[in-house]
Design an enzyme around this catalytic site. Structure first.
Site, PDB file in Angstrom:
ATOM      1  N   GLU A 284       0.476  47.294  55.714  1.00  0.00           N
ATOM      2  CA  GLU A 284       1.886  46.960  55.546  1.00  0.00           C
ATOM      3  C   GLU A 284       2.554  46.631  56.888  1.00  0.00           C
ATOM      4  OE1 GLU A 284       3.660  49.375  52.608  1.00  0.00           O
ATOM      5  OE2 GLU A 284       5.687  48.659  52.963  1.00  0.00           O
ATOM      6  N   GLU A 287       1.535  43.198  57.738  1.00  0.00           N
ATOM      7  CA  GLU A 287       2.281  42.260  56.896  1.00  0.00           C
ATOM      8  C   GLU A 287       3.721  42.121  57.404  1.00  0.00           C
ATOM      9  OE1 GLU A 287       2.805  43.677  52.915  1.00  0.00           O
ATOM     10  OE2 GLU A 287       2.907  41.661  52.061  1.00  0.00           O
ATOM     11  N   CYS A 304       5.283  51.351  47.698  1.00  0.00           N
ATOM     12  CA  CYS A 304       4.541  52.566  47.352  1.00  0.00           C
ATOM     13  C   CYS A 304       5.029  53.205  46.070  1.00  0.00           C
ATOM     14  CB  CYS A 304       4.663  53.594  48.469  1.00  0.00           C
ATOM     15  SG  CYS A 304       4.073  52.963  50.029  1.00  0.00           S
ATOM     16  N   SER A 324       6.264  44.026  49.473  1.00  0.00           N
ATOM     17  CA  SER A 324       4.998  44.009  50.193  1.00  0.00           C
ATOM     18  C   SER A 324       3.882  43.843  49.171  1.00  0.00           C
ATOM     19  CB  SER A 324       4.831  45.331  50.938  1.00  0.00           C
ATOM     20  OG  SER A 324       3.476  45.524  51.263  1.00  0.00           O
ATOM     21  N   LYS A 363       3.237  57.215  38.338  1.00  0.00           N
ATOM     22  CA  LYS A 363       1.868  56.863  38.735  1.00  0.00           C
ATOM     23  C   LYS A 363       0.957  56.778  37.527  1.00  0.00           C
ATOM     24  CE  LYS A 363       2.201  56.671  43.260  1.00  0.00           C
ATOM     25  NZ  LYS A 363       1.939  55.419  43.990  1.00  0.00           N
ATOM     26  N   GLU A 366       1.326  53.318  36.698  1.00  0.00           N
ATOM     27  CA  GLU A 366       0.701  52.474  37.726  1.00  0.00           C
ATOM     28  C   GLU A 366      -0.812  52.393  37.522  1.00  0.00           C
ATOM     29  OE1 GLU A 366       1.696  53.343  41.884  1.00  0.00           O
ATOM     30  OE2 GLU A 366      -0.317  52.741  42.473  1.00  0.00           O
ATOM     31  N   GLU A 371      -4.053  44.846  37.019  1.00  0.00           N
ATOM     32  CA  GLU A 371      -4.394  44.331  38.350  1.00  0.00           C
ATOM     33  C   GLU A 371      -4.959  45.423  39.260  1.00  0.00           C
ATOM     34  OE1 GLU A 371      -1.438  44.304  36.886  1.00  0.00           O
ATOM     35  OE2 GLU A 371       0.198  44.848  38.243  1.00  0.00           O
ATOM     36  N   CYS A 509       9.403  61.351  47.239  1.00  0.00           N
ATOM     37  CA  CYS A 509       8.364  61.866  46.340  1.00  0.00           C
ATOM     38  C   CYS A 509       8.326  63.386  46.280  1.00  0.00           C
ATOM     39  CB  CYS A 509       6.998  61.363  46.775  1.00  0.00           C
ATOM     40  SG  CYS A 509       6.983  59.626  47.156  1.00  0.00           S
TER      41      CYS A 509
END
Lengths: 588, 165
Positions: A284, A287, A304, A324, A363, A366, A371, A509
């Site tokens: 990141e 990037e 994230c 990102s 999550k 996720e 993908e 988190c």
């Protein structure tokens, strides 16, 4: 505070107060308490449940009963908490709530962790004078993260307020009077509305009406199967919160005990998602530096937080280019394990199960993303929340508090301080800056404690950094409500920042929807965050680019950050999830 | 909401929102305007308002719409029949009138609209016309001192205007 110190009396004791928003806070500050279902310090007072009633005597002798969560403190009043009257009122409230409540406590997900159950016991409710209800409503199991059981709802409205005040509000009250329900728009399943799966509704729910979708049994069936090898990795926030379920103080870093407990449960290899976090920073930061150099797709949004990602995909797909392309630490760590763990353990992919322990209910959504799968198999097979791991440890009969600490396995258990602070709001940005500075200037950042973007109570923090001539502004927000303001600034062209870190849960988190309950105490967030910053200070390496295992992984496998191989394994794509009916006439 | 095939013209709703300056304090007025167009509140319209107005969500709009009896979430008939069942109308025989309409139009209890979609039927609490009890209102026209026979004739007349049975 410059206000005069004023005093009132609680149970005969003189108590000072200043700017407390309500009487209940004054009572708690004085070391006393009254029961409540609906009061949550981080949400607006609602006064729905009437459990916190107290008897107030004014200086003129007038007496009245009032709910302490909605009453502002007044100088000179005498407050009694436990009178015959207030106890009778609370008992009646409990009985009436139980009259409308699904009484299957034994098989309830929240049994033992339920405020209704707790108060019913404390107030000696041995019999419910009213008949059990006969009209049971269907349970909503549609979401991968959250289960909604309307039969256990006591209409305290905490979830509605959390959803509205933290995020973008998918829960609401419907109907009126005895037919009132808490539900998404038109009673739709949670999976069919714009729920981002953050789990804050679960975190504030006093009963079993909103619970985490459990994957515990699935995971047990893998760890107990001798044919299957299991690897596990755990997010930073888990280590500073899990101990609370075993009597340790919030913020206590129990990473060593957790490693030991995971091995006792039967996991074959124990790793740390902090390794994945260091990897995320390498990708990141590269990037970010690239985007700043080229001046494109700025500000960069961190990627994230799965709840944030789903929000952008649903509400602002036109801004997906800002995100990102880096996968989250969990979703970077898992494919690396999928690639390399089979050789280490001598099994094929079919017989390997990858489990991630997360503070996060989103999550669970996720890990099911297409993908983030290879050859039709999810990289992360199961996500367990901190609370679920706590339950597993309890059911395995492990004496957690007295475990001898153990180290994680190498190499994917090695991490730096930058990886560990990922769990607190501001941590991802701070970790990225520590490495980006080196990438831009070639020098090491000397003062690496970026205090301006730390803190769990402020929802928006900002700092301008001078990377030896290149000025960048980093903004850190938590909650979608706050993030939306920054998005509007970008749309209006007034945004002055180049990086936007977003965590959907207030404070980051560490306060995730999968963490042990902390909604009645605002201090717990700060204690957990401090636990992470403490570990950061004590680690030998505090910058991701100094993680020796990460360096080795690049040397031997990934070549360099943002290489072709790294893109294949560590970067992802996003989907436009916007529904047509929201597109207004002008946008067509 | 129930696949009735109503297509929503979001431009019309945009106009309503503009009229009320996209302010959430005007939500009830917005919903009333939408109901004027469609005679009920289509789900898509409620979702749209929840998305477009700041600090509102579809769930909140739905909450307001279901709180007030004035809003209908089901499509209504061309003729909206309101039978007053306030105290005065009730003692003067509103129930026989209601049952006569139900039988005539074959609208069973718990249903809102007749099968051909022409009529919808509901009871209301008091229309403030107790002197004319029992009262029936059809599309804002007041029919005083109704009996089961009289209301039958009124409906027959309406059916005739619609051209046939």
């Amino acid at each position: 505070m410059t206000e005069d110190k004023k005093t009132l009396f609680i149970e005969g004791k003189e108590v000072e107060f200043t700017d407390e928003p309500n009487l209940l806070e004054v009572i708690r500050k004085a070391g006393m308490n009254v029961p409540t279902f609906c009061y949550r310090p981080d949400l607006t007072s609602f006064g729905a449940c009437r459990m916190c009633v107290v008897e107030v005597e004014y200086p003129n002798g007038r007496k009245m009963i009032n709910s302490s969560c909605t009453m502002p403190p007044e100088a000179g009043i005498k407050v009694s908490l436990n009178t015959e009257k207030t106890r009778r009122i609370r008992k009646t409230v409990l009985e009436l709530l139980l009259a409308n409540h699904d009484r299957k406590c034994l098989t309830c997900e929240r049994s033992g962790d339920c405020e209704l159950q707790q108060y019913a016991e404390e107030y000696g409710i041995k019999e419910i004078r009213y008949a059990d209800k006969d009209d049971y409503l269907p349970v909503d199991n549609s979401s991968p993260s959250i289960v909604r059981d309307p039969n256990k709802c006591i209409l305290c409205g905490a979830c509605v307020r959390a959803c509205d005040e933290f995020q973008h509000g998918v829960l609401g009250f419907a109907n009126r009077g005895s037919r009132t329900l808490v539900q998404p728009m038109n009673g739709k399943p949670l999976a069919d509305v714009e729920c981002i799966n953050c789990g804050q509704c679960v975190a504030v729910c006093p009963t079993g009406a909103l619970t985490i979708k459990s994957d515990i049994e699935e995971v047990w069936s893998r760890v107990t199967n001798p044919e299957i090898k299991t690897v596990v990795h755990m997010a930073p926030s888990v280590r500073v919160a899990l101990g609370e379920m075993f009597g340790l103080e919030a913020g206590t870093n129990s990473i060593g005990k957790i490693n030991a407990a995971l091995r006792k449960i039967g996991f074959d290899m124990v790793f740390d998602t902090n390794f994945g976090a260091d990897l995320t920073i390498m990708e990141e930061a590269t990037e970010f530096v690239g985007r700043v150099t080229k001046g494109e797709n700025l500000p960069l949004f961190t990627s994230c937080c799965p709840a944030w990602i789903k929000y952008i995909e649903t509400a602002h797909p036109e801004m997906l280019n800002h995100l990102s392309s880096c996968k989250s630490p969990m979703s970077m760590q898992s494919p690396v394990l999928v690639q390399l763990a089979p050789q280490m353990l001598g099994v094929d992919r079919e017989h390997l199960t990858v489990v991630a322990i997360m503070p996060c209910t989103a999550k669970k959504f996720e890990c099911k993303r297409e993908e983030l799968s290879q050859n039709g198999k999810q990289d992360t097979d199961f996500v367990l929340t901190t609370k679920e791991l706590g339950k597993m440890i309890k059911s395995a009969g492990i004496d957690f508090a007295n475990l001898e600490p153990e180290e994680a396995d190498t190499p994917f258990g090695e991490y730096t301080g930058a990886g560990t602070i990922f769990g607190a709001s501001g941590g991802v940005a701070e970790a990225a800056v520590r490495t980006a500075y080196q990438m831009v200037t070639g020098d090491e950042l000397a003062d690496i404690d970026i205090l301006a973007i730390r803190g769990t109570s402020e929802r928006c923090k900002e700092i301008e950094l001078d990377l030896k001539g290149t000025k960048v502004t980093v903004r850190v927000v938590s909650t979608i409500k706050e993030a939306e303001k920054s998005l509007q600034e970008i749309k209006a062209g007034t945004a002055k920042f180049q990086m936007l870190e977003v965590m959907a849960c207030p404070g980051g988190c560490i306060n995730g929807g999968g963490q042990p309950r902390s909604c009645d105490n605002s201090k717990i967030k700060a204690q957990r965050a401090e636990g992470l910053y403490k570990e950061d200070r004590e680690l030998p390496q505090r910058k991701s680019h100094f993680n020796p295992s990460v360096k080795k992984l690049y040397d031997e496998f990934l070549e360099k950050p943002n290489s072709h191989k790294a893109h294949e394994l560590l970067h992802t794509v996003y989907t436009n999830r916007r529904k047509n009916c929201y597109i207004s006439a002008g946008e067509e | 909401m129930n696949g009735s095939g109503t297509s929503i013209d979001f431009r019309a709703i945009d106009k309503i929102l503009e009229k009320y300056d996209y302010k959430k304090s005007y939500l009830i007025a917005m919903l009333q305007s939408v109901q004027e167009i469609y005679k009920y509140l289509p789900e898509e319209a409620m979702t749209y308002i929840g998305e477009k107005v700041e600090d509102l969500s579809p769930a909140t709009v739905y909450g307001v719409a279901t709180f007030y009896a004035q809003f209908s979430l089901e499509p209504k008939g061309k003729y909206e029949i309101k039978v007053c069942d306030g105290t005065a109308c009730h003692v003067r025989g509103s129930m026989p009138v209601l049952n006569a309409i139900r039988n005539k139009l074959n609208i069973t209890e718990g249903k809102l609209t007749s099968e051909n979609g022409l009529f919808s039927l509901e009871t209301v609490s008091c229309l403030g016309a107790c002197g004319l009890a029992p009262v029936v209102v059809i599309n804002d026209k007041v029919y005083p001192q109704m009996t089961s026979d009289a209301v039958s004739i009124v409906i027959d007349t309406l059916l005739k205007e619609e051209g046939g049975n």
